[in-house]
Design a protein around this motif. Structure first.
Motif, PDB file in Angstrom:
ATOM      1  N   SER A 125       0.861  -1.179   0.000  1.00 39.85           N
ATOM      2  CA  SER A 125       0.000   0.000   0.000  1.00 39.85           C
ATOM      3  C   SER A 125       0.904   1.238   0.000  1.00 39.85           C
ATOM      4  CB  SER A 125      -0.912  -0.066   1.230  1.00 39.85           C
ATOM      5  OG  SER A 125      -1.695   1.082   1.340  1.00 39.85           O
ATOM      6  N   SER A 126       0.591   2.223   0.818  1.00 45.67           N
ATOM      7  CA  SER A 126       1.404   3.446   0.863  1.00 45.67           C
ATOM      8  C   SER A 126       1.042   4.259   2.100  1.00 45.67           C
ATOM      9  CB  SER A 126       1.123   4.290  -0.377  1.00 45.67           C
ATOM     10  OG  SER A 126       1.722   5.565  -0.233  1.00 45.67           O
ATOM     11  N   MET A 127       1.990   5.043   2.577  1.00 42.37           N
ATOM     12  CA  MET A 127       1.669   5.960   3.686  1.00 42.37           C
ATOM     13  C   MET A 127       0.664   7.022   3.235  1.00 42.37           C
ATOM     14  SD  MET A 127       4.917   8.512   4.105  1.00 42.37           S
ATOM     15  CE  MET A 127       5.489   9.530   2.730  1.00 42.37           C
ATOM     16  N   GLU A 128       0.546   7.197   1.895  1.00 43.36           N
ATOM     17  CA  GLU A 128      -0.446   8.163   1.382  1.00 43.36           C
ATOM     18  C   GLU A 128      -1.867   7.711   1.706  1.00 43.36           C
ATOM     19  OE1 GLU A 128       0.455  10.944  -0.233  1.00 43.36           O
ATOM     20  OE2 GLU A 128       2.511  10.527  -0.876  1.00 43.36           O
ATOM     21  N   SER A 129      -2.035   6.442   2.072  1.00 42.30           N
ATOM     22  CA  SER A 129      -3.360   5.938   2.434  1.00 42.30           C
ATOM     23  C   SER A 129      -3.789   6.482   3.790  1.00 42.30           C
ATOM     24  CB  SER A 129      -3.345   4.411   2.485  1.00 42.30           C
ATOM     25  OG  SER A 129      -2.472   3.957   3.518  1.00 42.30           O
ATOM     26  N   LEU A 130      -2.820   6.944   4.578  1.00 41.98           N
ATOM     27  CA  LEU A 130      -3.111   7.466   5.920  1.00 41.98           C
ATOM     28  C   LEU A 130      -3.314   8.972   5.902  1.00 41.98           C
ATOM     29  CD1 LEU A 130      -0.477   5.403   7.952  1.00 41.98           C
ATOM     30  CD2 LEU A 130      -2.876   4.857   7.515  1.00 41.98           C
TER      31      LEU A 130
ATOM     32  N   ASN B 179      -1.416  -9.408   5.076  1.00 43.48           N
ATOM     33  CA  ASN B 179      -0.916  -8.171   5.684  1.00 43.48           C
ATOM     34  C   ASN B 179      -0.561  -7.162   4.604  1.00 43.48           C
ATOM     35  OD1 ASN B 179      -0.621  -8.771   8.704  1.00 43.48           O
ATOM     36  ND2 ASN B 179       0.391 -10.550   7.791  1.00 43.48           N
ATOM     37  N   ALA B 180      -0.370  -5.931   5.018  1.00 47.73           N
ATOM     38  CA  ALA B 180       0.040  -4.888   4.056  1.00 47.73           C
ATOM     39  C   ALA B 180       1.273  -4.164   4.577  1.00 47.73           C
ATOM     40  CB  ALA B 180      -1.100  -3.885   3.856  1.00 47.73           C
ATOM     41  N   ILE B 181       2.051  -3.655   3.631  1.00 45.15           N
ATOM     42  CA  ILE B 181       3.177  -2.771   3.958  1.00 45.15           C
ATOM     43  C   ILE B 181       2.807  -1.389   3.436  1.00 45.15           C
ATOM     44  CG2 ILE B 181       5.621  -2.279   3.568  1.00 45.15           C
ATOM     45  CD1 ILE B 181       5.998  -5.281   2.969  1.00 45.15           C
ATOM     46  N   LEU B 182       2.994  -0.379   4.275  1.00 42.64           N
ATOM     47  CA  LEU B 182       2.744   1.007   3.860  1.00 42.64           C
ATOM     48  C   LEU B 182       4.095   1.718   3.787  1.00 42.64           C
ATOM     49  CD1 LEU B 182      -0.054   0.009   4.876  1.00 42.64           C
ATOM     50  CD2 LEU B 182      -0.400   2.248   5.882  1.00 42.64           C
ATOM     51  N   PRO B 183       4.732   1.713   2.599  1.00 37.83           N
ATOM     52  CA  PRO B 183       6.036   2.374   2.501  1.00 37.83           C
ATOM     53  C   PRO B 183       5.893   3.890   2.590  1.00 37.83           C
ATOM     54  CG  PRO B 183       5.660   0.881   0.630  1.00 37.83           C
ATOM     55  CD  PRO B 183       4.351   1.083   1.324  1.00 37.83           C
ATOM     56  N   GLY B 184       6.946   4.501   3.110  1.00 34.70           N
ATOM     57  CA  GLY B 184       7.063   5.953   3.026  1.00 34.70           C
ATOM     58  C   GLY B 184       7.662   6.300   1.677  1.00 34.70           C
TER      59      GLY B 184
ATOM     60  N   ASN C 283      -1.367 -10.739  11.505  1.00 34.66           N
ATOM     61  CA  ASN C 283      -2.419 -11.011  10.523  1.00 34.66           C
ATOM     62  C   ASN C 283      -3.378  -9.826  10.434  1.00 34.66           C
ATOM     63  OD1 ASN C 283      -3.870 -12.426   8.638  1.00 34.66           O
ATOM     64  ND2 ASN C 283      -4.351 -14.160   9.979  1.00 34.66           N
ATOM     65  N   GLY C 284      -3.657  -9.402   9.208  1.00 33.96           N
ATOM     66  CA  GLY C 284      -4.574  -8.276   9.002  1.00 33.96           C
ATOM     67  C   GLY C 284      -3.956  -6.951   9.401  1.00 33.96           C
ATOM     68  N   HIS C 285      -2.628  -6.893   9.362  1.00 39.72           N
ATOM     69  CA  HIS C 285      -1.913  -5.714   9.860  1.00 39.72           C
ATOM     70  C   HIS C 285      -1.420  -4.832   8.704  1.00 39.72           C
ATOM     71  CE1 HIS C 285       0.353  -3.307  12.648  1.00 39.72           C
ATOM     72  NE2 HIS C 285       1.475  -3.519  11.974  1.00 39.72           N
ATOM     73  N   CYS C 286      -1.454  -3.522   8.930  1.00 37.60           N
ATOM     74  CA  CYS C 286      -0.899  -2.577   7.953  1.00 37.60           C
ATOM     75  C   CYS C 286       0.370  -1.988   8.562  1.00 37.60           C
ATOM     76  CB  CYS C 286      -1.914  -1.470   7.653  1.00 37.60           C
ATOM     77  SG  CYS C 286      -3.365  -2.077   6.775  1.00 37.60           S
TER      78      CYS C 286
END
Ligand code: NAD
Length: 245
Positions: free
Chosen positions: A137-142, A178-183, A232-235
């Protein structure tokens, strides 16, 4: 993870290439999926050059049959899927509201949201218990970093929700999601950004630097490995602290 098989989308560049080579170095055979076969083949060459096993596959994640195409290519090449990394994504500013570029919004939905959804559905039909899905995903999602990226921030936020929902839906099959939210990470995709902006963000971030693809590959390795068996189910935000600075 010797003998296991990972499918990595958008594996022809940037984060996808780093994730593919890192999972391969942990013993996994890798299916490198990309819009560009040539780019995927470069990743395959890096994996096989280091003694690993990999297969390049050309698929546009924004098309309706992308999920089936990926899964059948993986089945043909290595006979199974243990890990799916939904990394392929596009970042193109799509106009500041109310002047939205609808075509681009729809294309961004197709690649960033429907692509991962289709890949999860098809991979989920074939994975054995113990399978792992990782959505990039992305930190832009936050929080949006600026105006004009509703297409991107909305699709990535939806991907976070989809990650949590998929973890619930796949629970009975024993598949973790799970998801990774890169900066902000140095990749081909961000190479056009102004150096001044990079310097400004790096100076403010607690880690005092912009991320490198290996930073995200490390998080993917963790989420693919038994070390994260109870995650599990973690961003997972991986941004050197940019979002808190
Ligand atoms: P990149 O542009 O460097 O590489 C993306 C790769 O995906 C390319 O090889 C491209 O050909 C492929 N691709 C693009 N559209 C595709 C499609 N429709 N089907 C199949 N392959 C496709 O990108 P990156 O910077 O490595 O980003 C990878 C992922 O990480 C994306 O989902 C992106 O949104 C996310 N991300 C990146 C950053 C960053 O700072 N680099 C930050 C947050 C999130």
């Amino acid at each position: 993870m010797d003998g296991e098989v990972a499918v990595v989308t958008g594996a022809g560049a940037g984060l996808g290439r780093a994730i593919a080579t890192t999972l391969a170095s942990a013993g996994m055979a890798v299916v490198a999926v990309d819009l560009s076969l040539q780019a995927a083949e470069t990743t395959v060459a890096a994996v096989t050059g280091a003694g690993g096993r990999a297969k390049a596959v050309e698929v546009d994640l924004g098309t309706a049959n992308a999920g089936e195409a990926i899964v059948s290519a993986a089945a043909q090449a290595f006979g199974r899927i243990d890990v799916l990394v939904n990394n392929a994504g596009i970042y193109r500013p799509g106009g500041r509201l109310p002047d939205l570029d609808w075509d681009l919004f729809e294309r961004t939905c197709a690649v960033n949201l429907f692509g991962p959804l289709r890949a999860m559905i098809e991979a989920g039909r074939h994975m054995q218990p113990g399978g792992r899905i990782i959505n990039v995903s992305s930190m832009e999602s936050l929080r949006p970093s600026g105006p004009g990226i509703a297409n991107y921030s909305a699709t990535k936020a939806a991907l976070n929700a989809l990650t949590r929902q998929a973890a619930v839906d796949f629970a009975d099959q024993g598949i973790r999601v799970n998801a990774i939210l890169p900066g902000l990470i140095h990749t081909e995709g961000t190479s056009g950004a102004a150096k001044q902006m990079f310097d400004m963000i790096a100076a403010k971030a607690p880690s005092r630097r912009i991320g490198e693809p290996r930073d995200i590959a490390g998080a993917a390795l963790f989420l693919a490995s038994p070390a994260s068996a109870y995650v599990n189910g973690h961003c997972l935000v991986v941004d050197g602290g940019i979002t808190i600075s």
